[in-house]
Design a protein around this motif. Structure first.
Motif, mmCIF file in Angstrom:
data_model
loop_
_atom_site.group_PDB
_atom_site.id
_atom_site.type_symbol
_atom_site.label_atom_id
_atom_site.label_comp_id
_atom_site.label_asym_id
_atom_site.label_seq_id
_atom_site.Cartn_x
_atom_site.Cartn_y
_atom_site.Cartn_z
ATOM 1 N N ALA A 34 0.842 -1.197 0.000
ATOM 2 C CA ALA A 34 0.000 0.000 0.000
ATOM 3 C C ALA A 34 0.872 1.240 0.000
ATOM 4 C CB ALA A 34 -0.923 0.004 1.217
ATOM 5 N N ALA A 35 0.482 2.185 -0.837
ATOM 6 C CA ALA A 35 1.175 3.470 -0.838
ATOM 7 C C ALA A 35 1.028 4.139 0.523
ATOM 8 C CB ALA A 35 0.612 4.366 -1.941
ATOM 9 N N ARG A 71 -3.488 3.855 2.094
ATOM 10 C CA ARG A 71 -3.907 3.362 3.402
ATOM 11 C C ARG A 71 -5.409 3.087 3.448
ATOM 12 N NH1 ARG A 71 0.132 7.066 5.233
ATOM 13 N NH2 ARG A 71 -1.420 8.730 5.254
ATOM 14 N N GLN A 72 -6.202 4.058 2.997
ATOM 15 C CA GLN A 72 -7.656 3.887 3.056
ATOM 16 C C GLN A 72 -8.118 2.776 2.116
ATOM 17 O OE1 GLN A 72 -9.513 7.707 2.388
ATOM 18 N NE2 GLN A 72 -8.403 8.673 4.081
ATOM 19 N N GLY A 73 -7.565 2.740 0.922
ATOM 20 C CA GLY A 73 -7.961 1.708 -0.030
ATOM 21 C C GLY A 73 -7.594 0.318 0.442
ATOM 22 N N SER A 74 -6.371 0.147 0.945
ATOM 23 C CA SER A 74 -5.940 -1.180 1.415
ATOM 24 C C SER A 74 -6.704 -1.598 2.665
ATOM 25 C CB SER A 74 -4.435 -1.171 1.693
ATOM 26 O OG SER A 74 -4.105 -0.228 2.707
ATOM 27 N N ASP A 75 -7.043 -0.636 3.540
ATOM 28 C CA ASP A 75 -7.822 -0.976 4.737
ATOM 29 C C ASP A 75 -9.187 -1.533 4.356
ATOM 30 O OD1 ASP A 75 -5.791 -0.218 6.396
ATOM 31 O OD2 ASP A 75 -6.630 1.750 6.905
ATOM 32 N N PHE A 78 2.034 -7.667 4.196
ATOM 33 C CA PHE A 78 1.554 -6.290 4.107
ATOM 34 C C PHE A 78 2.730 -5.351 4.346
ATOM 35 C CE2 PHE A 78 -0.033 -2.290 5.774
ATOM 36 C CZ PHE A 78 -1.003 -1.969 4.837
ATOM 37 N N GLU A 79 2.965 -4.478 3.365
ATOM 38 C CA GLU A 79 4.049 -3.510 3.459
ATOM 39 C C GLU A 79 3.580 -2.190 2.856
ATOM 40 O OE1 GLU A 79 7.000 -3.708 4.916
ATOM 41 O OE2 GLU A 79 6.652 -5.791 5.536
ATOM 42 N N THR A 80 4.151 -1.097 3.366
ATOM 43 C CA THR A 80 3.832 0.228 2.831
ATOM 44 C C THR A 80 4.930 0.666 1.873
ATOM 45 O OG1 THR A 80 4.900 1.285 4.729
ATOM 46 C CG2 THR A 80 2.522 0.897 4.860
ATOM 47 N N LEU A 81 4.535 1.489 0.907
ATOM 48 C CA LEU A 81 5.461 1.993 -0.110
ATOM 49 C C LEU A 81 5.469 3.510 -0.056
ATOM 50 C CD1 LEU A 81 4.397 -0.270 -3.120
ATOM 51 C CD2 LEU A 81 6.287 -0.641 -1.540
ATOM 52 N N PRO A 82 6.498 4.105 0.555
ATOM 53 C CA PRO A 82 6.577 5.574 0.569
ATOM 54 C C PRO A 82 6.912 6.115 -0.821
ATOM 55 C CG PRO A 82 8.518 4.614 1.583
ATOM 56 C CD PRO A 82 7.592 3.476 1.299
ATOM 57 N N LEU A 83 6.581 7.379 -1.032
ATOM 58 C CA LEU A 83 6.839 7.989 -2.346
ATOM 59 C C LEU A 83 8.331 8.017 -2.645
ATOM 60 C CD1 LEU A 83 5.818 9.475 -4.849
ATOM 61 C CD2 LEU A 83 5.919 11.611 -3.538
ATOM 62 N N HIS A 84 9.105 8.367 -1.651
ATOM 63 C CA HIS A 84 10.562 8.399 -1.820
ATOM 64 C C HIS A 84 11.144 7.297 -0.937
ATOM 65 C CE1 HIS A 84 10.086 12.151 -3.957
ATOM 66 N NE2 HIS A 84 9.399 12.640 -2.931
ATOM 67 N N SER A 135 -1.278 1.349 -5.092
ATOM 68 C CA SER A 135 -0.431 2.533 -5.152
ATOM 69 C C SER A 135 -0.478 3.085 -6.567
ATOM 70 C CB SER A 135 1.012 2.168 -4.766
ATOM 71 O OG SER A 135 1.574 1.311 -5.758
ATOM 72 N N THR A 136 0.360 4.033 -6.828
ATOM 73 C CA THR A 136 0.563 4.519 -8.188
ATOM 74 C C THR A 136 1.916 4.025 -8.689
ATOM 75 O OG1 THR A 136 1.613 6.582 -7.474
ATOM 76 C CG2 THR A 136 -0.798 6.574 -7.665
ATOM 77 N N GLN A 137 2.185 4.302 -9.947
ATOM 78 C CA GLN A 137 3.451 3.860 -10.530
ATOM 79 C C GLN A 137 4.648 4.480 -9.811
ATOM 80 O OE1 GLN A 137 5.289 6.254 -12.482
ATOM 81 N NE2 GLN A 137 6.997 4.839 -12.864
#
Length: 788
Positions: free
Chosen positions: A134-135, A141-145, A161-167, A192-194
């Motif tokens: 999830a981004a 966060r909201q979409g994956s929840d 389950f892992e988060t993907l920060p922008l940077h 997330s986005t690309q």
């Protein structure tokens, strides 16, 4: 006053540079959106909130924006003045709050529908062991929840389950890639986005992580060209949700005919697009900042205007995948239909106060909003367009499959669609045969923590593991599991039992001792043979009734004893066959009475012998019992006691047929319930008492001086009788079903043959094979020898 204060607060918050560069950079588009919106509403370049300064008419509606980031502040401001806003790409579910955004509608489905659709897609394929990336923002966060909540409510589990920060840092990217390697899941959803996903996919490709099914939301489902080419092979076979693509008549020709020479002088976007698409530069373009070196500019060719858009590779311009354009097309037509309905208003049918219709040049924005909310039309693609109470369109997503085949320009194949339904797993329409999975797999990949429990097995949870990870345990006898992955085994009804595979209840086998089965046939044959043998002996005795052997020891009692033995053998036949009321009433009573008669005859014979020899003493008190009726009195008395016991038994709790289903062996035992079991054991106890007394008396009389004294033979016969029935009790109690009946029949036949063999076989031997000693003279000589 309220609108001015709220606007100033928004601008002050967004322009607060003290929040940091990243927040300022992200919110810059929001600031511009607010400034542009205020200027549009004011009617001049200078921002004058709450005032319309121009002489032209009010703006009818605002179409835009594509991004939720910019649409949100616009919707908050436009809602204050009830200016209609139609977005063609803002999917944030927060915009459904009509208290904050009363004038906002959109032609793109909101994110709740996307989350629900992705969850339904996972459930449709039976994937219960899923990884989610999830981004690290509200979108991810909201979409994956929402997805996680729906998956868990339908029995699916998270393997990762892992988060993907922008940077993302290199260390974080490596950590996520290593977790993907160690995970056993086959399906990974990247919500997330690309931008957030690109660096991770490069690392995944470098580590050669293949065989995964990647699921894409609309954030990157049609963004293949934005990924580095080396990751295309990894993402091949991915499934994604994208805005529904409708056919816009003439749009392809319109795009192919775009040319900078036909554009407005202020339209810098076409010129920029031309340069990026064809890799050239226009001469004398003054708006571009001169950031390139002179050498770099000399290396780039000059645009001639002769370039053709239709010659571009689909990776540069894929007209058919400009899906937001179809939403924009519907937005424009929705506003046009709303204005048309407003213009064609009839005074007597007006929805406004006093049935008045607004003027063409004097209508208010809220009046356009009313018609916009109630618009319903069919576009040229044949699809119905309308808005629900939240301002959302009819939700409809295309399901795309990434099919990267060399030589074929089309990268995305539509393999299905999603329209929300009430039940999980429904609403998905998909052509599984049209899907090309990663690495050329033809069957649908499986993604489960462990294989489904087969029929006949139930799930058993493993402590410390998710619900999707379990052991499979075979159902116990009498229970079944007729579905795969059953949580519990189903108990069969009382008259049914589980089959060998424990997946179906089958009728229990009805069991009783029948004449047709081998054991029943054998016992029947033995019983008939024994009764016939006894009848033959009776005939032999009757034929030789005048011989000393027959006349000794009371000839009449011998006949009665043989007759009762015959009936004893025959009564065992009542035990065999289908249990009925008459069978159950007669079989134990007949057995008890006939055997009591048999033992009573033996007891009477023995007592008579003892009395006869004891009466030879002149002082004996037994002389008074020496009379012909004494044996009959003993016989009748002993038999009468057993008859009374049996009558009391039948009168209080008689035996009855029953179906015994308590045995856990898949059988229904048809048997005779003894009713009062105490009465049954009283009957057996009384026969045992008679046999014991006969044994004791015969044992004491074994040495009496009589040539044909039966005391010895009676002693052995009663010993056999008592031993048989003592061993019968534990054997009877330890068996079940038809074997209980067989044990009792065996005891009847064994004890009868014991009496017959011990008492009558020696006499038959003398009568038939040694007739020379069956004479009165031999009898007298033997008697003299005993006296001496």
């Amino acid at each position: 006053m309220f609108a001015t204060e709220e606007l100033n607060q928004d601008l002050e918050m967004l322009q607060n540079k003290s929040l940091g560069f990243r927040i300022y950079d992200t919110c810059y588009s929001e600031v511009k959106a607010l400034e542009g919106t205020i200027g549009l509403l004011s009617g001049q370049a200078k921002l004058v909130p709450n005032y319309h300064c121009g002489s032209q008419a009010f703006v009818s509606a605002i179409i835009g924006d594509e991004s939720s980031l910019t649409s949100l502040p616009m919707a908050r401001l436009l809602g204050i003045y009830r200016y209609p806003q139609v977005s063609y790409g803002a999917t944030l579910s927060l915009l459904n709050d009509k208290a904050q955004f009363p004038s906002f509608v959109r032609t793109a489905p909101n994110d709740n529908i996307l989350s629900s659709g992705l969850a339904h897609l996972i459930l449709h394929f039976g994937w219960t062991w899923v990884g989610i990336l999830a981004a690290d923002n509200d979108y991810g966060r909201q979409g994956s929840d929402r997805i996680i909540k729906e998956l868990r409510s339908n029995g699916a589990c998270l393997a990762l389950f892992e988060t993907l920060p922008l940077h993302s840092s290199d260390m974080h990217t490596l950590k996520v890639a290593d977790k993907i390697i160690s995970s056993t899941t086959t399906v990974i959803l990247a919500y997330s986005t690309q931008q957030e996903l690109s660096s991770l996919m490069v690392e995944v490709t470098r580590k050669r992580i293949t065989g995964k099914v990647w699921l894409a939301p609309d954030g990157w489902s049609i963004s293949l060209d934005l990924f580095p080419m080396e990751v295309w092979k990894t993402l091949n076979g991915s499934l994604g949700f994208a805005y529904h693509k409708g056919q816009i008549s003439g749009f392809t020709e319109f795009v192919y005919n775009i040319h900078p020479s036909q554009a407005s002088p202020d339209d810098i976007f076409i010129i920029t697009f031309w340069e990026e698409a064809f890799g050239c530069r226009w001469r004398n373009v003054t708006y571009r900042q001169n950031t390139d070196s002179t050498k770099a500019q000399n290396d780039i060719r000059t645009c001639t205007g002769e370039e053709k858009i239709e010659n571009l590779k689909s990776s540069v311009l894929d007209v058919f995948n400009l899906r937001f354009v179809y939403n924009l097309y519907n937005s424009v037509h929705a506003v046009a239909h709303a204005l048309h309905d407003l213009i064609t208003c009839r005074p007597n049918k007006s929805p406004f106060i006093n049935n008045t219709c607004p003027g063409v040049e004097s209508f208010q924005p809220w009046q356009v909003l009313h018609y916009l909310r109630h618009v319903r039309f069919e576009n040229k693609a044949g699809e119905e367009i309308f808005f629900d109470d939240n301002g959302d369109p009819q939700p409809y997503y295309d399901i795309l499959n990434w099919q990267l085949i060399p030589g074929i320009p089309e990268k995305y194949a539509k393999v299905g669609k999603y329209t929300p339904q009430t039940s999980p797993g429904q609403g998905i329409v998909i052509n599984k045969t049209a899907i090309m999975w990663n690495q050329g797999v033809t069957d649908v990949p499986q993604s489960v923590c462990n294989e489904k429990c087969p029929l006949g097995y139930r799930k058993s949870m493993i402590r410390g593991m998710p619900l999707c990870c379990y052991d499979c345990i075979l159902c116990p006898p009498g229970e079944i599991a007729n579905q795969t992955d059953s949580n519990n085994c189903l108990k069969c009804s009382a008259d049914h039992w589980s089959n060998e595979r424990f997946d179906r209840c089958i009728p229990k086998v009805v069991e009783f001792l029948s004449f047709e089965e081998p054991m029943g046939s054998a016992l029947t044959s033995i019983s008939i043979f024994a009764s016939c043998t006894t009848a033959v002996i009776l005939c032999v005795f009757f034929k030789h009734r005048d011989t000393p052997v027959v006349k000794a020891n009371n000839r009449s009692l011998s006949y009665l004893l043989l007759l009762s033995l015959t009936f004893c053998f025959l009564c065992s036949l009542i035990f065999i066959g289908y249990p009925k009321n008459i069978n159950c009433l007669l079989h134990q009573v007949t057995f008890g009475v006939t055997f009591s008669l048999c033992v009573s005859c033996i007891l009477a014979k023995t007592i008579t012998v003892v009395i006869a020899f004891s009466a030879t003493n002149p002082n004996s008190k037994l002389r008074s019992w020496v009379r012909p009726k004494t044996p009959n009195i003993i016989l009748i008395f002993c038999l009468l006691v057993q008859v009374i016991i049996c009558i009391a038994w039948l009168g209080s709790a008689p035996p009855y047929p029953e179906q015994d289903m308590t045995f856990n062996s898949g059988r229904i035992i048809l048997r005779c319930n003894e009713g009062a079991i105490v009465s049954f054991y009283c009957m057996l106890g009384y026969m045992g008492l008679l046999a014991s007394v006969s044994f004791i008396v015969a044992f004491l009389a074994r040495h009496l001086p009589d040539a044909f004294n039966e005391a010895k033979y009676i002693t052995f016969s009663m010993l056999v009788f008592v031993c048989v029935w003592i061993s019968f009790i534990p054997a009877y109690l330890s068996t079940q079903g038809k074997y209980m009946v067989a044990v009792e029949i065996f005891a009847i036949i064994s004890s009868g043959l014991g009496i017959l063999g011990c008492i009558y076989f020696p006499k038959c031997y003398i009568i038939i094979l040694r007739p020379e000693i069956n004479t009165k003279g031999h009898f007298g000589r033997k008697q003299d020898l005993h006296r001496h």
